[in-house]
Design an enzyme around this catalytic site. Structure first.
Site: not given
Length: 337
Positions: A170, A191
């Site tokens: 992230d 991600d």
């Protein structure tokens, strides 16, 4: 290594905040910079921390204010609140102007507040700065991986030039609003570009750092959730490099949208390329496309069958002018050298 779901409970507040931000600053007084604040560790400076410089700017600011950040390593969390638009953060070079913080997902704070850089208002520019979250990066003995954000971008009309974003899981929370990333460097594995920004990435270098050779990571986790939602990530040019293996994206929400055009893919890209992230039977709602990409990872013969083929008219919808600049906001920014 664990793959954590992203917290979603704040989404209604997020949309309300976003539209509130849009109304604060439709204009910053043209292209002129009203004044400059200098931040540095020594010498002739106004403040020694970046946050102190931001705090000094008046609320509901309506003229461009430049914060020049001298080369150095700044250990702090930098937060631009929603009532302070029209701010330029100018580093001296992303290799030697580094903002670092170490925080990670926990209950109850979630992921969004862990960012080294958190920007809420419209009309923000950042150039030549590295934003780093060192939690998963520098601690090689940490076996437990948590989401740890380097930057969270909430505000509309945000321009990031020659910036670096360094993290692992992230890294870049591209939350919502129109964002233009040009000549940037983005590093991570899981991600590491995620959210529902309406964003254009031009000539960016994406580095997928594979720690676990048995698990492929994900460059994007885009969260568009309806067919009329303007969100999506468009990558124009640039490259994806790294080690291990990485997928181009997985669908955080059911109308996830990511387009790569003219991007160079190294062999780090998995053959399948994309993942439905549990949205079984909804794959026709995704807009995942690769157009005129090149390199050893650009072979689409083994891609998942639900990638889209875009014709020239459809591709034009995702050009810089059409996708994020219909009102010419990029043309009205101060000149960044």
């Amino acid at each position: 290594m664990e793959f954590f779901p992203h917290p979603m409970t704040f989404i209604l507040i997020l949309f309300i905040s976003y539209f509130f931000c849009l109304g604060i600053a439709a204009d910053c007084g043209g292209k002129n910079v009203a004044y400059t604040i200098t931040v540095g560790r020594n010498g002739k400076v106004t403040f020694k921390t970046i946050q102190a410089a931001i705090d000094s700017i008046k609320s509901n600011n309506d003229q461009w204010v430049k914060i020049h950040i001298k080369a150095g390593f700044y250990t702090e969390q930098v937060h631009i609140p929603r009532e302070k638009p029209c701010i330029i953060l100018e580093g001296e070079n992303s290799q030697n102007t580094i903002i670092n913080f170490s925080d990670h997902y926990s209950v109850p704070q979630g992921t969004s507040s862990t960012g080294t850089f958190i920007s809420w208002p419209s009309n923000v520019i950042a150039s030549d700065i590295t934003f780093k979250n060192s939690y998963n990066v520098d601690d090689k003995g940490n076996n437990k991986i948590f989401p740890a954000v380097a930057a969270s971008i909430y505000g509309d009309k945000t321009f990031l030039l020659r910036c670096s974003f360094i993290g692992y899981q992230d890294t870049l929370f591209d939350v919502i609003g129109r964002h233009y990333f040009k000549d940037c460097y983005i590093q991570g594995e899981i991600d590491f570009i995620f959210g529902n920004g309406q964003s254009y990435y031009e000539n960016c270098l994406i580095n997928a750092i594979g720690r676990n050779k048995n698990l492929a990571g994900f460059v994007t986790a885009q969260s568009r959730d309806s067919p009329n939602d303007p969100g999506g990530f468009v990558f124009e040019g640039g490259s994806i490099v790294g080690n291990g293996k990485v997928n181009l994206g997985r669908a955080w929400r059911a109308y996830s949208r990511v387009i790569f055009h003219n991007t160079n893919f190294s062999s780090v890209i998995t053959p399948q390329g994309w993942n439905n992230f549990g949205h079984v039977g909804e794959e026709n709602k995704f807009t995942y496309a690769e157009v005129d990409c090149k390199g050893p990872g650009a072979d689409t013969s083994k891609r998942v069958p639900w990638t889209k083929k875009l014709n020239s008219a459809q591709l034009q919808e995702f050009s810089l002018a059409s996708f994020i600049n219909k009102d010419s906001w990029l043309n009205n920014l101060p000149i960044i050298s």
